[in-house]
Motif scaffolding. Sequence first.
Motif, PDB file in Angstrom:
ATOM      1  N   CYS A  91       0.816  -1.220   0.000  1.00  0.00           N
ATOM      2  CA  CYS A  91       0.000   0.000   0.000  1.00  0.00           C
ATOM      3  C   CYS A  91       0.846   1.266   0.000  1.00  0.00           C
ATOM      4  N   GLY A  92       2.060   1.182   0.556  1.00  0.00           N
ATOM      5  CA  GLY A  92       2.935   2.351   0.580  1.00  0.00           C
ATOM      6  C   GLY A  92       2.558   3.379   1.643  1.00  0.00           C
ATOM      7  N   ARG A  93       1.521   3.117   2.428  1.00  0.00           N
ATOM      8  CA  ARG A  93       1.020   4.122   3.380  1.00  0.00           C
ATOM      9  C   ARG A  93       0.960   3.626   4.826  1.00  0.00           C
ATOM     10  N   CYS A  94       0.915   2.320   5.031  1.00  0.00           N
ATOM     11  CA  CYS A  94       0.731   1.833   6.406  1.00  0.00           C
ATOM     12  C   CYS A  94       2.043   1.995   7.194  1.00  0.00           C
ATOM     13  N   CYS A  97       4.873  -0.195   5.792  1.00  0.00           N
ATOM     14  CA  CYS A  97       5.461   0.303   4.537  1.00  0.00           C
ATOM     15  C   CYS A  97       6.359   1.503   4.804  1.00  0.00           C
ATOM     16  N   CYS A 105       3.261  -5.364   5.226  1.00  0.00           N
ATOM     17  CA  CYS A 105       2.205  -4.417   4.828  1.00  0.00           C
ATOM     18  C   CYS A 105       0.803  -4.907   5.238  1.00  0.00           C
ATOM     19  N   ASP A 106      -0.044  -3.952   5.682  1.00  0.00           N
ATOM     20  CA  ASP A 106      -1.406  -4.291   6.106  1.00  0.00           C
ATOM     21  C   ASP A 106      -2.323  -4.617   4.937  1.00  0.00           C
TER      22      ASP A 106
HETATM   23 ZN   LIG Z   1       1.484  -1.083   3.555  1.00  0.00          ZN
END
Ligand SMILES: [Zn+2]
Length: 331
Positions: A91-94, A97, A105-106
């Motif tokens: 996701c690049g956001r959790c 990450c 990653c979630d």
């Molecule tokens: Zn993530």
Amino acid sequence: MRAMILESVGQPLQCRSIARPRPGPGQVLVKVAACGVCRTDLHVVDGDLTQPRLPIIPGHEIVGRVEAIGAGVEGLTLGDRVGIPWLGHTCGRCSFCLSQQENLCDAPLFTGYQIDGGYAQYTVAEAAYCFPLPASYADAAAAPLLCAGLIGYRALRMTGDAKRLGIYGFGAAAHILAQVAQFEGRSLYAFTRPGDCRAQAFARRLGCVWTGGSDARPDTDLDAAIIFAPVGELVPLALATVRKGGTVVLGGIHMSEIPAMPYRLLWGERTIRSVANLTRDDAREFLAIAGRTPIRTQIVPYALRDANTALRDLREGQLTGAAVLVPDHTS
Ligand SMILES: [Zn+2]
Ligand SMILES: [Zn+2]
């Protein structure tokens, strides 16, 4: 294109003719040259892993060439050879990450599990999760590097600088890791199913200093052990072979229940830890090492349509080395 598809869990893969996928933004279409068969594929087919997108094309040790490029992709050109591993999207956001733990990653998507994989003539992947492969490896020989090699490497790193290293389950991951570990000057102790002379001979050919059944004990304590076999009963056995302060690393994505055990096996600051997935940094680091070592991967090739046979042979422990599907592009 032809593809081997898992339509429902617990059933054999079905050979189907389906439309060739198109790459969306950020994606590439890859013409599959080879795809390794991993134990995780068995866990997907058997339903041990409970979140598959169905129907799904399995396969996450993919070697192929870029055939078409979606909008916005940089750094890849038509004809480039790439490898595609299990981690297909993060996701690049959790919080994971954002802290260099994208393997945790979630909201990840995995190749051959939620994203169609490499048991097909073509596949589509996110360009950011495709990796250049060392040129010294033929297509089929490179396939096992992409999971057996990568996860094995991550597991190896979790053992720190262990000199005497035990390996439980001497299959595809172990045969690659053994070569890297010896390159680093470690001594390997291979534990197989009791009485599995063929696997023990394979381990000795790869330079292991000791081989035996999982019920046997070498005459020295080990610094660490890695368990690749999906067998929970091995955890207390491995702990019993490891010295104070040593680590037992669980390298599989699924394992049968770990039995109750006396606390003294863990006492003395011994550690048990699992290894989950991979990061893109792991992939770059390991593939660079694979280019230098070099690793000889022992493969057993199968036609794409024989994917069910390859899975059966893996399940029954019939393989020395790694099964690899090689699709035929002439028909
Ligand atoms: Zn993530
Ligand atoms: Zn795998």
